[in-house]
Design a protein around this motif. Structure first.
Motif, PDB file in Angstrom:
ATOM      1  N   ALA A 195      54.211  67.471 -59.374  1.00 56.01           N
ATOM      2  CA  ALA A 195      53.975  65.718 -58.624  1.00 56.01           C
ATOM      3  C   ALA A 195      53.917  64.442 -59.713  1.00 56.01           C
ATOM      4  O   ALA A 195      54.175  63.388 -60.051  1.00 56.01           O
ATOM      5  CB  ALA A 195      52.632  65.816 -57.901  1.00 56.01           C
ATOM      6  N   ARG A 196      52.767  64.589 -60.578  1.00 56.82           N
ATOM      7  CA  ARG A 196      53.300  63.387 -61.728  1.00 56.82           C
ATOM      8  C   ARG A 196      54.778  62.914 -62.163  1.00 56.82           C
ATOM      9  O   ARG A 196      55.108  61.633 -61.830  1.00 56.82           O
ATOM     10  CB  ARG A 196      52.016  62.704 -62.998  1.00 56.82           C
ATOM     11  N   GLY A 197      55.575  64.283 -62.182  1.00 59.25           N
ATOM     12  CA  GLY A 197      56.383  63.769 -62.963  1.00 59.25           C
ATOM     13  C   GLY A 197      57.596  63.186 -62.003  1.00 59.25           C
ATOM     14  O   GLY A 197      58.594  61.948 -62.197  1.00 59.25           O
ATOM     15  N   ARG A 198      57.113  63.271 -60.819  1.00 58.65           N
ATOM     16  CA  ARG A 198      58.232  62.669 -59.366  1.00 58.65           C
ATOM     17  C   ARG A 198      57.937  61.017 -59.418  1.00 58.65           C
ATOM     18  O   ARG A 198      59.078  60.878 -59.433  1.00 58.65           O
ATOM     19  CB  ARG A 198      58.081  63.461 -57.809  1.00 58.65           C
ATOM     20  N   ASP A 199      56.945  60.904 -59.636  1.00 56.31           N
ATOM     21  CA  ASP A 199      56.350  59.551 -58.963  1.00 56.31           C
ATOM     22  C   ASP A 199      56.994  58.895 -60.779  1.00 56.31           C
ATOM     23  O   ASP A 199      57.252  57.620 -59.793  1.00 56.31           O
ATOM     24  CB  ASP A 199      54.737  59.271 -59.649  1.00 56.31           C
ATOM     25  N   TRP A 200      57.135  59.421 -61.194  1.00 55.07           N
ATOM     26  CA  TRP A 200      57.358  58.576 -62.515  1.00 55.07           C
ATOM     27  C   TRP A 200      59.048  58.231 -62.747  1.00 55.07           C
ATOM     28  O   TRP A 200      60.248  56.988 -62.162  1.00 55.07           O
ATOM     29  CB  TRP A 200      57.007  59.282 -64.098  1.00 55.07           C
ATOM     30  N   ILE A 201      60.032  59.590 -61.476  1.00 55.02           N
ATOM     31  CA  ILE A 201      60.968  58.749 -61.465  1.00 55.02           C
ATOM     32  C   ILE A 201      61.687  58.565 -60.419  1.00 55.02           C
ATOM     33  O   ILE A 201      62.051  57.226 -60.598  1.00 55.02           O
ATOM     34  CB  ILE A 201      61.530  60.606 -61.590  1.00 55.02           C
ATOM     35  N   VAL A 202      61.091  58.500 -59.877  1.00 58.82           N
ATOM     36  CA  VAL A 202      60.377  57.589 -58.358  1.00 58.82           C
ATOM     37  C   VAL A 202      60.414  55.628 -58.784  1.00 58.82           C
ATOM     38  O   VAL A 202      61.194  55.270 -58.657  1.00 58.82           O
ATOM     39  CB  VAL A 202      59.795  57.740 -57.476  1.00 58.82           C
ATOM     40  N   ARG A 203      59.762  55.961 -59.922  1.00 53.14           N
ATOM     41  CA  ARG A 203      58.761  54.747 -60.635  1.00 53.14           C
ATOM     42  C   ARG A 203      60.451  54.229 -61.460  1.00 53.14           C
ATOM     43  O   ARG A 203      60.699  52.598 -61.141  1.00 53.14           O
ATOM     44  CB  ARG A 203      57.702  54.007 -60.579  1.00 53.14           C
ATOM     45  N   ASP A 204      61.119  54.500 -61.722  1.00 54.78           N
ATOM     46  CA  ASP A 204      61.669  54.170 -63.443  1.00 54.78           C
ATOM     47  C   ASP A 204      63.565  54.176 -63.024  1.00 54.78           C
ATOM     48  O   ASP A 204      64.080  53.653 -63.981  1.00 54.78           O
ATOM     49  CB  ASP A 204      61.265  54.122 -64.432  1.00 54.78           C
ATOM     50  N   PHE A 205      63.748  55.430 -62.333  1.00 61.21           N
ATOM     51  CA  PHE A 205      65.221  55.501 -62.753  1.00 61.21           C
ATOM     52  C   PHE A 205      65.577  55.607 -61.382  1.00 61.21           C
ATOM     53  O   PHE A 205      67.201  56.346 -60.841  1.00 61.21           O
ATOM     54  CB  PHE A 205      65.023  57.066 -63.305  1.00 61.21           C
ATOM     55  N   SER A 206      65.332  54.617 -60.598  1.00 59.43           N
ATOM     56  CA  SER A 206      66.475  54.563 -58.901  1.00 59.43           C
ATOM     57  C   SER A 206      68.278  54.282 -59.369  1.00 59.43           C
ATOM     58  O   SER A 206      68.120  53.668 -60.487  1.00 59.43           O
ATOM     59  CB  SER A 206      65.923  53.946 -57.900  1.00 59.43           C
ATOM     60  N   TRP A 207      68.837  54.644 -59.096  1.00 55.56           N
ATOM     61  CA  TRP A 207      70.433  54.325 -58.851  1.00 55.56           C
ATOM     62  C   TRP A 207      69.988  52.577 -58.504  1.00 55.56           C
ATOM     63  O   TRP A 207      71.060  52.471 -59.183  1.00 55.56           O
ATOM     64  CB  TRP A 207      71.256  55.725 -58.243  1.00 55.56           C
ATOM     65  N   ALA A 208      69.378  51.666 -57.457  1.00 55.97           N
ATOM     66  CA  ALA A 208      69.679  51.141 -57.742  1.00 55.97           C
ATOM     67  C   ALA A 208      69.205  49.778 -58.646  1.00 55.97           C
ATOM     68  O   ALA A 208      69.201  48.925 -59.256  1.00 55.97           O
ATOM     69  CB  ALA A 208      68.381  50.761 -56.052  1.00 55.97           C
ATOM     70  N   GLU A 209      67.987  50.275 -59.151  1.00 54.45           N
ATOM     71  CA  GLU A 209      67.343  49.477 -59.820  1.00 54.45           C
ATOM     72  C   GLU A 209      68.568  49.300 -61.397  1.00 54.45           C
ATOM     73  O   GLU A 209      69.111  48.485 -61.962  1.00 54.45           O
ATOM     74  CB  GLU A 209      65.934  50.285 -60.551  1.00 54.45           C
ATOM     75  N   VAL A 210      69.172  50.714 -61.208  1.00 65.02           N
ATOM     76  CA  VAL A 210      70.665  51.080 -62.985  1.00 65.02           C
ATOM     77  C   VAL A 210      70.736  50.055 -62.153  1.00 65.02           C
ATOM     78  O   VAL A 210      72.601  50.017 -63.413  1.00 65.02           O
ATOM     79  CB  VAL A 210      71.065  52.495 -63.328  1.00 65.02           C
ATOM     80  N   ALA A 211      71.856  49.963 -61.023  1.00 65.62           N
ATOM     81  CA  ALA A 211      72.914  48.961 -61.029  1.00 65.62           C
ATOM     82  C   ALA A 211      72.528  47.827 -61.164  1.00 65.62           C
ATOM     83  O   ALA A 211      73.947  47.133 -61.379  1.00 65.62           O
ATOM     84  CB  ALA A 211      73.603  49.492 -59.191  1.00 65.62           C
ATOM     85  N   ARG A 212      71.333  47.518 -61.082  1.00 62.77           N
ATOM     86  CA  ARG A 212      70.333  45.855 -60.557  1.00 62.77           C
ATOM     87  C   ARG A 212      71.039  45.960 -62.304  1.00 62.77           C
ATOM     88  O   ARG A 212      71.447  44.570 -62.732  1.00 62.77           O
ATOM     89  CB  ARG A 212      69.012  45.638 -59.708  1.00 62.77           C
TER      90      ARG A 212
END
Length: 399
Positions: A360-377
């Motif tokens: 669960a901690r790992g999933r929270d981290w990925i949601v926070r820092d690795f979304s495609w929308a953030e990468v595209a921005r």
């Protein structure tokens, strides 16, 4: 022989003619191979979703649903696929790339990557190179003759004239600086598709044992041979455990690994072959631990994919995932058989609840820092700066 008549740009978005485009060049887009091919596709789609039109040149035949502006070229008949020689692609580039565009080359050491340098110089376009791990010490030592040939054809010149490089982690930045690259380098991670909700699995117990997953190309770089040797010790210490091996065979290495497992008389190892889409996600979901004992990764997308469904990870320091320890969602270990066994043994000593909390901690981290929308921005900010339309992004290292 390499010349082509300049054509007229015909790619439009919502009926409006564009003035300058990012031009992507990627030798292949085989979705089933994962890794670089998938990351290029997903970045391309994320930028389209963010309103950035692009052209994408590749040698991979269709289908490619959703990839507007895709240009597929044929390889020159009779040439090895690992070279990717294609006069058709060069003609397409001459017809579609204009002065003022931005050329973004993905990976290195194939002829399409040489074309990227040629067309950037011919049209006086800024060139961005995403090496995708191909400049690490381990990668540079592989297929040395092919890389020497590509260097002579123009790959070395492309590296010299690049306006900027793009890497996915600080460790890859270090690889570039170690070999003398002094241009600016943007650090933008791969994005991750986030499945809805967290995974649900039955709790493990002493009878069912932990389910481990290795999911990657069956290639010497991934370290499967070390995992299989360690697994003989794991089976002796934890008889109820199991290991599922998923991925396409590359160059016969998969067959070699199946023979090694047979020679070691491993009874709890299952080779599944390649999985994509929902079947791939299901493999991550049913696993209790994902393990990747890799020699070298510029990013290690499968680590993020595992964490995105809440599955903790054991990963060697050949991949830039120190955040596994910082976010308490896995093990980031030295690449030795003893350390790999210790991590697997540690996982067996954890309670089911502790493993679920780790995931669960790992999933929270990925949601926070690795979304495609953030990468595209971030990628849009990089393009604006390189084209002289914005300031230096905070994620750019200037040596």
């Amino acid at each position: 022989f390499f010349q082509a008549e300049d054509g007229i740009r015909d790619y439009k978005v919502t009926g409006v003619q564009t003035c300058a485009l990012p031009i992507y060049i990627a030798p292949t887009l085989h979705k089933e191979l994962g890794g670089v091919d998938v990351s290029v596709r997903e970045l391309y789609l994320a930028l389209q979703e963010a309103g950035t039109p692009l052209l994408l040149h590749s040698l991979t035949p269709p289908p490619h649903a959703g990839l507007e502006g895709l240009r597929i070229s044929r390889r020159w008949p009779g040439t090895p696929s690992r070279l990717g020689f294609s006069t058709a692609m060069w003609g397409e580039l001459c017809a579609s790339v204009h002065s003022g565009d931005l050329v973004h080359n993905h990976s290195l050491w194939m002829v399409p990557n040489v074309y990227a340098g040629w067309i950037a110089a011919k049209r006086r376009c800024p060139l961005i190179i995403s090496p995708h791990g191909t400049l690490s010490a381990w990668a540079r030592g592989r297929s040395a003759y092919r890389k020497q040939l590509m260097g002579i054809l123009g790959q070395n010149r492309a590296l010299a004239i690049a306006e900027c490089f793009h890497v996915t982690a600080d460790s890859e930045l270090g690889h570039l600086r170690d070999i003398g690259i002094r241009q600016p380098v943007a650090i933008i991670p791969h994005g991750v598709d986030m499945p809805e909700g967290s995974k649900k699995r039955d709790e493990c117990n002493e009878q069912s044992g932990l389910r481990f997953l290795f999911l990657a190309r069956l290639h010497p770089a991934k370290g499967l041979d070390m995992l299989l040797r360690v697994w003989a010790r794991v089976e002796a210490a934890h008889p109820a455990t199991s290991l599922e091996i998923v991925g396409p065979d590359e160059g016969g290495h998969g067959a070699e690994m199946e023979k090694l497992a047979k020679d070691l008389r491993l009874r709890s190892v299952r080779f599944v072959g390649p999985l994509v889409g929902a079947a791939k996600r299901a493999a991550f979901e049913r696993a209790d631990i994902y393990v990747l004992p890799t020699h070298s990764e510029n990013f290690g997308l499968t680590v993020a994919e595992s964490l995105s469904v809440g599955t903790p990870v054991i990963c060697t320091k050949g991949a830039p995932w120190s955040g596994l320890e910082a976010n308490a969602c896995g093990w980031w270990i030295d690449r030795t058989e003893e350390r790999l066994f210790q991590a697997i043994d540690d996982a067996h000593r954890m309670s089911p609840a502790a493993l679920l909390n780790m995931g669960a901690r790992g999933r929270d981290w990925i949601v926070r820092d690795f979304s495609w929308a953030e990468v595209a921005r971030r990628m849009k900010d990089l393009y604006a700066w390189v084209l002289g339309e914005g300031g230096v992004p905070h994620f750019v290292d200037r040596a």
